[in-house]
Design a protein around this motif. Structure first.
Motif, mmCIF file in Angstrom:
data_model
loop_
_atom_site.group_PDB
_atom_site.id
_atom_site.type_symbol
_atom_site.label_atom_id
_atom_site.label_comp_id
_atom_site.label_asym_id
_atom_site.label_seq_id
_atom_site.Cartn_x
_atom_site.Cartn_y
_atom_site.Cartn_z
ATOM 1 N N VAL A 29 -7.664 9.817 3.977
ATOM 2 C CA VAL A 29 -6.821 9.133 2.997
ATOM 3 C C VAL A 29 -7.703 8.399 1.995
ATOM 4 C CG1 VAL A 29 -4.922 8.826 4.620
ATOM 5 C CG2 VAL A 29 -6.662 7.044 4.418
ATOM 6 N N PHE A 30 -7.103 8.077 0.876
ATOM 7 C CA PHE A 30 -7.770 7.190 -0.089
ATOM 8 C C PHE A 30 -6.702 6.398 -0.828
ATOM 9 C CE2 PHE A 30 -6.797 10.742 -2.917
ATOM 10 C CZ PHE A 30 -6.390 10.104 -4.084
ATOM 11 N N GLU A 31 -7.093 5.275 -1.364
ATOM 12 C CA GLU A 31 -6.212 4.498 -2.250
ATOM 13 C C GLU A 31 -7.085 3.742 -3.242
ATOM 14 O OE1 GLU A 31 -2.387 1.441 -2.213
ATOM 15 O OE2 GLU A 31 -2.876 2.683 -0.477
ATOM 16 N N VAL A 32 -6.662 3.767 -4.507
ATOM 17 C CA VAL A 32 -7.425 3.138 -5.587
ATOM 18 C C VAL A 32 -6.463 2.322 -6.442
ATOM 19 C CG1 VAL A 32 -8.865 3.527 -7.625
ATOM 20 C CG2 VAL A 32 -9.082 5.036 -5.641
ATOM 21 N N ALA A 33 -6.896 1.119 -6.804
ATOM 22 C CA ALA A 33 -6.131 0.303 -7.749
ATOM 23 C C ALA A 33 -6.367 0.878 -9.144
ATOM 24 C CB ALA A 33 -6.556 -1.162 -7.664
ATOM 25 N N ILE A 34 -5.649 1.956 -9.434
ATOM 26 C CA ILE A 34 -5.934 2.745 -10.630
ATOM 27 C C ILE A 34 -5.601 2.007 -11.917
ATOM 28 C CG2 ILE A 34 -3.672 3.847 -10.733
ATOM 29 C CD1 ILE A 34 -7.051 5.594 -11.278
ATOM 30 N N GLU A 35 -4.674 1.068 -11.859
ATOM 31 C CA GLU A 35 -4.259 0.388 -13.092
ATOM 32 C C GLU A 35 -5.427 -0.347 -13.732
ATOM 33 O OE1 GLU A 35 -0.993 -2.933 -14.617
ATOM 34 O OE2 GLU A 35 -0.682 -1.868 -12.732
ATOM 35 N N SER A 67 0.851 -1.186 0.000
ATOM 36 C CA SER A 67 0.000 0.000 0.000
ATOM 37 C C SER A 67 0.886 1.235 0.000
ATOM 38 C CB SER A 67 -0.911 0.006 1.233
ATOM 39 O OG SER A 67 -1.577 1.247 1.356
ATOM 40 N N ILE A 68 0.365 2.326 -0.570
ATOM 41 C CA ILE A 68 1.123 3.574 -0.631
ATOM 42 C C ILE A 68 0.805 4.483 0.549
ATOM 43 C CG2 ILE A 68 1.565 5.617 -2.053
ATOM 44 C CD1 ILE A 68 0.855 4.016 -4.492
ATOM 45 N N ILE A 102 2.022 -7.298 -4.645
ATOM 46 C CA ILE A 102 1.082 -8.210 -4.016
ATOM 47 C C ILE A 102 1.635 -9.630 -4.091
ATOM 48 C CG2 ILE A 102 -1.299 -8.962 -3.929
ATOM 49 C CD1 ILE A 102 -0.887 -5.938 -3.576
ATOM 50 N N PRO A 103 1.921 -10.283 -2.947
ATOM 51 C CA PRO A 103 2.427 -11.666 -2.981
ATOM 52 C C PRO A 103 1.405 -12.614 -3.588
ATOM 53 C CG PRO A 103 2.714 -10.666 -0.814
ATOM 54 C CD PRO A 103 1.823 -9.751 -1.590
ATOM 55 N N THR A 104 1.897 -13.627 -4.301
ATOM 56 C CA THR A 104 1.029 -14.635 -4.905
ATOM 57 C C THR A 104 1.552 -16.025 -4.575
ATOM 58 O OG1 THR A 104 2.274 -14.681 -6.983
ATOM 59 C CG2 THR A 104 0.478 -13.090 -6.819
ATOM 60 N N ASP A 105 0.660 -17.002 -4.597
ATOM 61 C CA ASP A 105 1.056 -18.386 -4.362
ATOM 62 C C ASP A 105 1.649 -19.018 -5.614
ATOM 63 O OD1 ASP A 105 0.135 -18.310 -1.737
ATOM 64 O OD2 ASP A 105 -1.911 -18.845 -2.344
ATOM 65 N N GLU A 106 1.317 -18.462 -6.783
ATOM 66 C CA GLU A 106 1.746 -19.065 -8.040
ATOM 67 C C GLU A 106 3.202 -18.788 -8.375
ATOM 68 O OE1 GLU A 106 -0.917 -17.128 -7.725
ATOM 69 O OE2 GLU A 106 -2.452 -18.723 -7.699
ATOM 70 N N SER A 107 3.770 -17.718 -7.823
ATOM 71 C CA SER A 107 5.118 -17.321 -8.211
ATOM 72 C C SER A 107 5.842 -16.726 -7.014
ATOM 73 C CB SER A 107 5.060 -16.294 -9.352
ATOM 74 O OG SER A 107 6.330 -15.739 -9.601
ATOM 75 N N PRO A 108 7.179 -16.946 -6.936
ATOM 76 C CA PRO A 108 7.930 -16.289 -5.851
ATOM 77 C C PRO A 108 8.003 -14.784 -6.032
ATOM 78 C CG PRO A 108 9.424 -17.419 -7.374
ATOM 79 C CD PRO A 108 8.028 -17.822 -7.759
ATOM 80 N N ARG A 109 7.794 -14.313 -7.256
ATOM 81 C CA ARG A 109 7.788 -12.877 -7.506
ATOM 82 C C ARG A 109 6.379 -12.329 -7.289
ATOM 83 N NH1 ARG A 109 12.295 -10.975 -10.140
ATOM 84 N NH2 ARG A 109 13.721 -12.542 -10.969
ATOM 85 N N PRO A 110 6.242 -11.171 -6.701
ATOM 86 C CA PRO A 110 4.908 -10.616 -6.471
ATOM 87 C C PRO A 110 4.325 -10.018 -7.738
ATOM 88 C CG PRO A 110 6.584 -9.060 -5.755
ATOM 89 C CD PRO A 110 7.321 -10.293 -6.190
ATOM 90 N N ASP A 111 3.008 -9.876 -7.741
ATOM 91 C CA ASP A 111 2.338 -9.127 -8.806
ATOM 92 C C ASP A 111 2.517 -7.632 -8.542
ATOM 93 O OD1 ASP A 111 1.480 -11.372 -10.100
ATOM 94 O OD2 ASP A 111 -0.494 -11.405 -9.133
ATOM 95 N N GLU A 112 2.841 -6.893 -9.585
ATOM 96 C CA GLU A 112 3.004 -5.448 -9.462
ATOM 97 C C GLU A 112 1.752 -4.755 -9.988
ATOM 98 O OE1 GLU A 112 6.621 -3.763 -10.922
ATOM 99 O OE2 GLU A 112 7.777 -5.582 -10.496
ATOM 100 N N GLU A 113 1.188 -3.881 -9.181
ATOM 101 C CA GLU A 113 0.007 -3.116 -9.569
ATOM 102 C C GLU A 113 0.284 -1.635 -9.331
ATOM 103 O OE1 GLU A 113 -3.437 -4.298 -7.454
ATOM 104 O OE2 GLU A 113 -3.485 -6.348 -8.240
ATOM 105 N N GLU A 114 -0.260 -0.806 -10.210
ATOM 106 C CA GLU A 114 -0.129 0.634 -10.005
ATOM 107 C C GLU A 114 -1.348 1.125 -9.239
ATOM 108 O OE1 GLU A 114 2.029 4.106 -12.262
ATOM 109 O OE2 GLU A 114 0.589 3.065 -13.517
#
Length: 805
Positions: free
Chosen positions: A689-695, A557-558, A587-599
């Protein structure tokens, strides 16, 4: 890499090339010379003197009266150094001389005795105290007996040198040693390089009867070799060697240790010397460390090892961390008489990981990390054995004990020679290309239009045709290649649709009065999962080698970072703050050791929106201020009809002033006021505050604009005020009114909310403005009344709403 100009002259002729010119040529060839230092700059009037006599000062217990022969004269000097003695040859700053820090030496009287100069320590002549040999750390420096009296002292202290500081990157690791730099300079200047061959005089006694080597992990240690030298006499290294080590930034210790460091600087091959009598075994076993195995290293620190660390053992316990640092138990000491000399090749990745985890990046580890010349391992060991025989009176036993391949084949690269011109945009002849490669020590065979280039093992960074192109370009000189314009058609660069929308979002936020912030993507473990849009993951993504504990985990989170920025501003008396940031979350995922990147897009508000003026009191930020900004953004993106808000409770936010933001029924963000407890902990005023998954919204694109003509028929407006439960969201009532109104209801707008007397303690009044319209005809009052009554009835039945009179 600190390169001594005087030392370099032993390998390649530098006649007619000043240090400044050489630095410029090396930089032009692709290895930046960051700085040139002159150790003796500013020094003058310092000569070699001989202490003819040294008597106690009559009025001081610590001072001495010295009669010093300067060649043309003998002067009296009062000296307080504890190691001054008659018969020594020492550096003397005569009256009028300049020493370190531009100090002028004057004739003076000390405790009633005249002093005509100063007998100097190395630190007084500008040498870094950390580099001064221990025997001279607290006193004056003493020259060798053969040093001529009255001569300029600077050359005998190597203070007439120039030190070039080379910035060595991974593609220039071949220059992490003097021989490599000599070959590089020889190629640049087109001059021959002279490298002396080591000569070792061995005894008839074979080493194999004294020690053997076993490597359990040959994939990580492709070669391990050792020589045994007996009869060692530990003493200071020769003066010239000490001075060269000091010029390279290494403090002299003893002849044995200094020789291993000197050869490392000369050949680029890290070596290690074990006190064989203290080794504890006749077997050298190289293996992985056991989990939580302990070793006390030469810096007197106990280190805890892991299963991935390579260690040198005596068959039982570790005696060195491979490629990083030796162990204290087998350290060379004044009593050492036998030395086991290690010369090996260790896996660079393993060495780097161990050095980084233990925070022990040494001269040896940095060379292993960047790469070493496999074919120079054995000559380096021979060179060290030669010097140990010469300057430590050692006897080198015959042969060596080893496991693995001592040498590797040289690389051969095949390519069309004309490709070099095609890539460089040059028109070099074959003979020019051949001579350029020959200057580098590369041999070349021509077969038709194809060249076969044999690359010496010392250039382990040259492995593919493109590397050859680079070598020709930089040695021939990029400044000699004519500048040409690119040929063919060019494609006009433009922003992608996503980038365009992203910029529109930034422009909108700034037009709404927010300032853009940029924060770290790395944070602490506690902040990483705070204020996330979705449920926080219990397995945050950690960085293997964080720069600090505050930058150890990737954020999800930002908002926590923006709160830190807000605190920074409030601490500097800036009470009205509105900030936003668009950045990545992980965002951590179970499918990959690398996390998903979201803007994500996040914002923080506190204080006033406007200044107080004659029109009235200033407006302060509240929940609806933030909601209004986001509604304007969704309008800009054409997504307002697909966005909804729902009351929510989130950790860290006020339970009565928080809402989830839904897009097509899916949570994409939130708005809320910080919880009073959070505000208290962070010493904040009321903050929203606010936060939006803008991507996900920007990927939707913007819908096409549909033209709608102005209505030709009049509309009818009716206001309705309904008393409902205080907990009922306005959005639910708005949605029911729209569903019930059908096609004749053109728009609905909430224009008033009232809570207080006349409506009950647990009630509130919400007033809506309803506009009825049929684009094809004029509506009658009966038609409007019928739909209006239907809406009122539906509100009564669904929510128990009562029409307020």
């Amino acid at each position: 890499m600190l390169v001594s100009y005087n030392w370099l002259k032993e390998y390649v002729d530098l006649d007619g090339v000043s240090p400044e010119e050489l630095a410029q040529k090396i930089t032009n060839a692709g290895i930046e010379v960051e700085h040139i230092s002159y150790p003796g700059q500013g020094l003058s009037g310092v000569v070699v003197g001989k202490v003819e006599s040294c008597l106690p000062h009559p009025k001081s217990e610590k001072l001495h009266l010295c009669q010093v022969n300067l060649g043309l004269e003998t002067v009296q000097i009062v000296c307080g150094a504890p190691n001054v003695a008659a018969g020594q040859k020492v550096p003397v700053a005569k009256a009028g001389a300049r020493i370190g820090r531009n100090v002028e030496i004057k004739r003076t009287v000390l405790r009633g005795e005249e002093s005509n100069g100063m007998i100097c320590s190395l630190s007084e002549l500008g040498v870094n105290q950390d580099l001064v040999p221990k025997e001279y750390a607290d006193g004056i420096y003493v020259f060798d007996e053969e040093t001529p009296i009255g001569a300029d002292a600077l050359p005998y202290l190597n203070l007439d040198d120039a030190i070039l500081d080379l910035d060595i990157l991974i593609n220039s690791a071949h220059c992490m040693n003097m021989i490599g730099v000599a070959y590089e300079v020889g190629a640049i200047l087109d001059r021959p390089v002279h490298i002396p061959e080591p000569t070792v005089t061995e005894t008839e006694e074979p080493v194999t009867g004294h020690v053997n080597v076993v490597v359990d992990i040959p994939d990580k240690v492709p070669y391990y070799g050792a020589r045994l030298i007996e009869g060692i006499e530990v003493a200071p290294a020769p003066r010239w060697m000490q001075l060269r080590l000091m010029a390279a930034g290494i403090r002299p210790i003893s002849n044995v240790v200094d020789i291993s460091n000197y050869v490392m600087l000369e050949y680029g091959q890290p070596l290690h010397t074990f006190d064989f009598d203290a080794f504890g075994s006749d077997q050298v076993l190289v293996r992985f460390a056991r989990e939580d195995e302990k070793i006390k290293t030469l810096d007197e620190q106990e280190r805890s090892l892991t299963a991935g660390d390579i260690v040198i053992t005596n068959g039982k316990v570790p005696v060195a961390v491979a490629g990083v640092m030796g162990g204290e138990s087998s350290e060379v000491a004044p009593s050492t008489r036998s030395v086991l000399l290690e010369a090996a090749v260790f896996d660079p990745i393993s060495v780097r990981r161990t050095a980084a985890r233990l925070q022990m990046r040494t001269d040896a580890s940095s060379r292993y990390e960047k790469g070493i010349d496999r074919n120079r391992v054995s000559p380096a060991a021979d060179r060290a054995a030669e010097l140990l025989e010469q300057f430590a009176h050692g006897r080198v036993l015959k042969g060596r004990v080893e496991q693995g391949s001592r040498t590797v084949p040289e690389t051969v690269i095949t390519m069309p020679w004309r490709k070099i011109n095609q890539v460089l945009g040059a028109d070099l002849s074959f003979e020019t290309i051949k001579s350029t490669l020959n200057r580098l020590g590369f041999s070349l065979d021509l077969s038709g239009e194809t060249i076969h280039v044999t690359v010496p093992s010392r250039r382990f960074d040259v492995t593919i045709p493109e590397d050859l192109v680079e070598e020709v370009g930089r040695i021939y000189g990029y400044n000699h290649i004519p500048a040409t314009l690119p040929e063919g058609t060019s494609v006009h660069a433009s922003l992608t649709p996503y980038q365009k929308l992203r910029r529109r979002v930034e422009q909108f936020m700034e037009s709404a009065g927010l300032f853009q912030a940029y924060t770290y993507s790395l944070t602490t473990g506690s902040e990483a999962a705070a204020c996330t849009v979705t449920a926080p993951d219990t397995r945050p993504v950690k960085v293997l080698w964080p720069m600090s504990e505050e930058r150890a985990v990737l954020r999800e989170s930002i908002v926590p970072q923006l709160i830190d920025v807000l605190k920074y501003h409030l601490n500097r008396q800036m009470s009205d703050v509105s900030l936003y940031e668009m950045g990545k979350v992980f965002i951590p995922t179970d499918e990959s050791p690398r996390p998903d990147e979201e803007e994500h897009l996040a914002g923080v508000f506190t204080g006033r929106l406007s200044e107080r003026n004659w029109e009235g009191d200033p407006e302060t930020v509240d929940f609806f201020t933030v909601k209004g900004v986001l509604e304007g953004l969704f309008d800009l993106l054409g997504l307002s009809d697909r966005v909804a808000y729902r009351r929510a409770e989130r950790e860290g936010l006020h339970p009565g002033q928080t809402a989830d933001i839904l897009f097509n029924g899916r949570i994409i963000g939130y708005i809320g006021a910080l919880h009073p407890q959070v505000r208290k902990e962070n010493d904040l005023n009321e903050t929203f505050v606010f936060e939006v998954a803008i991507e996900s919204l920007l990927r939707e694109g913007t819908p096409d604009i549909a033209y709608q003509s102005l209505p030709r028929f009049p509309s009818t407006t009716r206001d309705i005020s309904l008393v409902v439960d205080r907990t009922l969201p306005a959005a639910d009532l708005d949605r029911l009114i729209r569903e019930t109104g059908g096609s004749l209801l053109h728009s609905v707008r909430l224009f008033d909310v009232y809570e207080g007397e006349h409506v009950g303690d647990d009630k509130k009044s919400m007033a809506f403005s309803l506009v009825y319209l049929d684009p094809e005809r004029t509506l009658t009052d009966d038609e409007v009344n019928k739909v209006h009554e239907k809406i009122i009835k539906a509100c009564e039945q669904r929510f128990g709403a009562q029409l307020r009179s």
